[in-house]
Every structure is written in structure tokens, then in C-alpha cells.
Design a protein around this motif. Structure first.
Motif, PDB file in Angstrom:
ATOM      1  N   ILE A  62       0.864  -1.180   0.000  1.00 62.63           N
ATOM      2  CA  ILE A  62       0.000   0.000   0.000  1.00 62.63           C
ATOM      3  C   ILE A  62       0.907   1.239   0.000  1.00 62.63           C
ATOM      4  O   ILE A  62       1.953   1.246   0.639  1.00 62.63           O
ATOM      5  CB  ILE A  62      -0.961   0.004   1.213  1.00 62.63           C
ATOM      6  CG1 ILE A  62      -1.993   1.120   1.063  1.00 62.63           C
ATOM      7  CG2 ILE A  62      -0.209   0.104   2.531  1.00 62.63           C
ATOM      8  CD1 ILE A  62      -3.151   1.027   2.052  1.00 62.63           C
ATOM      9  N   SER A  63       0.521   2.248  -0.721  1.00 65.57           N
ATOM     10  CA  SER A  63       1.341   3.467  -0.778  1.00 65.57           C
ATOM     11  C   SER A  63       0.978   4.390   0.391  1.00 65.57           C
ATOM     12  O   SER A  63      -0.109   4.285   0.977  1.00 65.57           O
ATOM     13  CB  SER A  63       1.113   4.206  -2.096  1.00 65.57           C
ATOM     14  OG  SER A  63      -0.178   4.789  -2.112  1.00 65.57           O
ATOM     15  N   LYS A  65       0.261   7.529   0.217  1.00 62.55           N
ATOM     16  CA  LYS A  65      -0.872   8.369  -0.170  1.00 62.55           C
ATOM     17  C   LYS A  65      -2.182   7.594  -0.068  1.00 62.55           C
ATOM     18  O   LYS A  65      -3.188   8.110   0.414  1.00 62.55           O
ATOM     19  CB  LYS A  65      -0.660   8.894  -1.608  1.00 62.55           C
ATOM     20  CG  LYS A  65      -1.775   9.764  -2.116  1.00 62.55           C
ATOM     21  CD  LYS A  65      -1.753  11.155  -1.496  1.00 62.55           C
ATOM     22  CE  LYS A  65      -2.645  12.112  -2.245  1.00 62.55           C
ATOM     23  NZ  LYS A  65      -3.905  12.378  -1.606  1.00 62.55           N
ATOM     24  N   LYS A  66      -2.172   6.345  -0.498  1.00 65.91           N
ATOM     25  CA  LYS A  66      -3.389   5.535  -0.437  1.00 65.91           C
ATOM     26  C   LYS A  66      -3.793   5.277   1.025  1.00 65.91           C
ATOM     27  O   LYS A  66      -4.973   5.314   1.362  1.00 65.91           O
ATOM     28  CB  LYS A  66      -3.193   4.220  -1.185  1.00 65.91           C
ATOM     29  CG  LYS A  66      -4.461   3.420  -1.296  1.00 65.91           C
ATOM     30  CD  LYS A  66      -4.342   2.349  -2.349  1.00 65.91           C
ATOM     31  CE  LYS A  66      -5.625   1.592  -2.389  1.00 65.91           C
ATOM     32  NZ  LYS A  66      -6.233   1.509  -3.671  1.00 65.91           N
ATOM     33  N   TYR A  68      -3.062   7.257   3.565  1.00 66.06           N
ATOM     34  CA  TYR A  68      -3.556   8.556   4.037  1.00 66.06           C
ATOM     35  C   TYR A  68      -4.975   8.811   3.523  1.00 66.06           C
ATOM     36  O   TYR A  68      -5.864   9.179   4.293  1.00 66.06           O
ATOM     37  CB  TYR A  68      -2.618   9.671   3.583  1.00 66.06           C
ATOM     38  CG  TYR A  68      -3.155  11.056   3.830  1.00 66.06           C
ATOM     39  CD1 TYR A  68      -3.164  11.595   5.111  1.00 66.06           C
ATOM     40  CD2 TYR A  68      -3.660  11.822   2.779  1.00 66.06           C
ATOM     41  CE1 TYR A  68      -3.666  12.863   5.343  1.00 66.06           C
ATOM     42  CE2 TYR A  68      -4.161  13.095   3.008  1.00 66.06           C
ATOM     43  CZ  TYR A  68      -4.160  13.612   4.284  1.00 66.06           C
ATOM     44  OH  TYR A  68      -4.664  14.867   4.510  1.00 66.06           O
ATOM     45  N   ASP A  69      -5.197   8.605   2.237  1.00 64.72           N
ATOM     46  CA  ASP A  69      -6.524   8.831   1.652  1.00 64.72           C
ATOM     47  C   ASP A  69      -7.583   7.930   2.281  1.00 64.72           C
ATOM     48  O   ASP A  69      -8.751   8.301   2.360  1.00 64.72           O
ATOM     49  CB  ASP A  69      -6.498   8.604   0.143  1.00 64.72           C
ATOM     50  CG  ASP A  69      -5.745   9.695  -0.608  1.00 64.72           C
ATOM     51  OD1 ASP A  69      -5.515  10.782  -0.033  1.00 64.72           O
ATOM     52  OD2 ASP A  69      -5.366   9.444  -1.774  1.00 64.72           O
ATOM     53  N   GLY A  70      -7.190   6.753   2.736  1.00 65.26           N
ATOM     54  CA  GLY A  70      -8.135   5.804   3.319  1.00 65.26           C
ATOM     55  C   GLY A  70      -8.333   5.959   4.820  1.00 65.26           C
ATOM     56  O   GLY A  70      -9.075   5.175   5.419  1.00 65.26           O
ATOM     57  N   GLU A  74     -11.790   4.464   4.279  1.00 61.88           N
ATOM     58  CA  GLU A  74     -11.647   3.024   4.505  1.00 61.88           C
ATOM     59  C   GLU A  74     -11.562   2.684   5.998  1.00 61.88           C
ATOM     60  O   GLU A  74     -11.280   1.544   6.353  1.00 61.88           O
ATOM     61  CB  GLU A  74     -10.387   2.501   3.801  1.00 61.88           C
ATOM     62  CG  GLU A  74     -10.340   2.776   2.314  1.00 61.88           C
ATOM     63  CD  GLU A  74     -11.435   2.062   1.541  1.00 61.88           C
ATOM     64  OE1 GLU A  74     -11.856   0.966   1.959  1.00 61.88           O
ATOM     65  OE2 GLU A  74     -11.869   2.616   0.524  1.00 61.88           O
ATOM     66  N   TYR A  76      -9.267   3.361   8.009  1.00 59.91           N
ATOM     67  CA  TYR A  76      -7.911   2.967   8.418  1.00 59.91           C
ATOM     68  C   TYR A  76      -7.509   3.611   9.736  1.00 59.91           C
ATOM     69  O   TYR A  76      -6.730   3.037  10.487  1.00 59.91           O
ATOM     70  CB  TYR A  76      -6.887   3.336   7.346  1.00 59.91           C
ATOM     71  CG  TYR A  76      -6.975   2.539   6.066  1.00 59.91           C
ATOM     72  CD1 TYR A  76      -7.587   1.298   6.008  1.00 59.91           C
ATOM     73  CD2 TYR A  76      -6.423   3.036   4.894  1.00 59.91           C
ATOM     74  CE1 TYR A  76      -7.660   0.572   4.827  1.00 59.91           C
ATOM     75  CE2 TYR A  76      -6.479   2.313   3.702  1.00 59.91           C
ATOM     76  CZ  TYR A  76      -7.102   1.092   3.678  1.00 59.91           C
ATOM     77  OH  TYR A  76      -7.156   0.374   2.512  1.00 59.91           O
TER      78      TYR A  76
END
Length: 190
Positions: A62-63, A65-66, A68-70, A74, A76
Motif C-alpha cells: 500500500i502506498s 498516499k493511499k 492517508y486517503d483511506g 476506509e 484505516y
């Protein structure tokens, strides 16, 4: 926290042009090393918010940014072991890797000690690098912690092991320190 508050928080962070870094805890650069110098050269800043997670809770590779965005989309954020702030995230990463229970260890070091099956390589650290004052960073940290508390009842999973508002964490590390530093069998038996 409402969707509006989430959006405002992300907009506030985005307005400050954050840089995102995601590394395994055992790969995070230690202060005063070439890797720390490279980190500073690559990102130009070491202040910001840092969030520790168990790596197993996320898809492989997982990146930053992904992740952070989630945080909200999501959920998270609910998996965060620790949410902190620092003007030098490299120091905090080093503190989390500590093995000793002496000298008020970081909550993540305590968490690992309380969960011996969790290795340093099992923890990932998301850094949201921001060029903000300590006060501004604290406001972002508080918003993230408050959001998590609304969802889970805790600021983060290792809240009870944190020395700030975590009396149990201080007691835990003190007990472990006494056991590991004592050589008197009678003292240990008591």
C-alpha cells in the motif's frame, strides 16, 4: 466526526502541501545517519504527524498516499496503534524501535514489549510531513485523535500504554524495568 469535518481536516492538511512517507518501523532512518541525511534531502522537512499501524492490517505494498486517503474513507484510522506529532519524526521512529523499558519508552515500544509476537518489521509508520508550527501540528494531531476516539472510544489502540494519559503504560514499563534490571531473586519473588 462528520463528513464535513473530515473534508475540512483533509483540506487543511492539503493546503500545507504535505509529503507522505510510509516505511516499516525497522527501516525508518535513525537520527545522525546517512539515511537520515538522505531523508532530509529527499523531503526537506522532518516535522509532522506520524501514525503507526500493524502492517498485516493493510494490503501488501500500500502506498503512503493511499493509506492517508483511506484514513476516513476506509476507516484505516481505526487501526492506528499510535497517532503522534513531532518536529523531528526521525527521533520518534527511533524511540518506537526501543527495546528497553527504562527512561519512559515510547508507547509503541511498550506495545511491542506487551505483545512479544509483534516485531519492529510488523509495524509501519505513516508520516505526514508538514511545515507547521508545533501548535498547528498539535491541532491536527488532536483532530485525528478525536476522530478516532469518536469511532473507537480510544485516541489510538496503544492509548493505555502511552505515558500521556496512560498511567497503565507507565506502570507497565516500570514493572518490566524492575523485573529485567533486578538480580535479587528474593526481590523478584515478592
Amino acid at each position: 466526526m462528520s463528513k464535513v469535518k473530515e473534508t475540512k481536516l483533509f483540506e487543511s492538511i492539503s493546503a500545507n502541501q504535505p509529503k507522505f512517507v510510509l516505511k516499516d518501523l525497522d527501516e525508518y532512518p535513525s537520527e545522525k545517519t546517512m539515511k537520515a541525511d538522505d531523508f532530509r534531502n529527499d523531503y526537506g522537512i522532518t516535522s509532522g504527524i506520524y501514525i503507526a499501524f500493524l502492517k498485516k492490517d493493510f494490503p501488501d505494498k500500500i502506498s503512503a498516499k493511499k493509506l492517508y486517503d483511506g484514513l476516513f474513507e476506509e476507516s484505516y484510522i481505526e487501526k492506528s496503534l499510535y497517532i503522534g506529532v513531532s518536529t523531528n519524526i526521525l527521533e520518534r521512529g527511533t524511540a518506537m524501535r526501543g527495546d528497553s523499558m527504562n527512561n519512559d519508552p515510547h508507547a509503541i515500544a511498550r506495545y511491542r514489549n506487551a505483545n512479544p509476537d509483534v516485531e519492529k518489521s510488523d509495524i509501519i509508520l505513516l508520516s505526514i510531513l508538514l511545515d507547521l508550527s508545533s501548535k498547528q501540528l498539535k491541532e491536527v494531531e488532536t483532530s485525528l485523535q478525536d476522530f478516532n476516539k469518536e469511532r473507537t472510544g480510544k485516541r489510538f489502540i496503544a492509548e493505555g500504554l502511552s505515558s500521556i494519559n496512560g498511567v497503565e503504560g507507565t506502570k507497565f514499563s516500570g514493572i518490566v524495568n524492575n523485573i529485567t534490571s533486578s538480580t535479587d531473586v528474593e526481590e523478584l519473588e515478592s
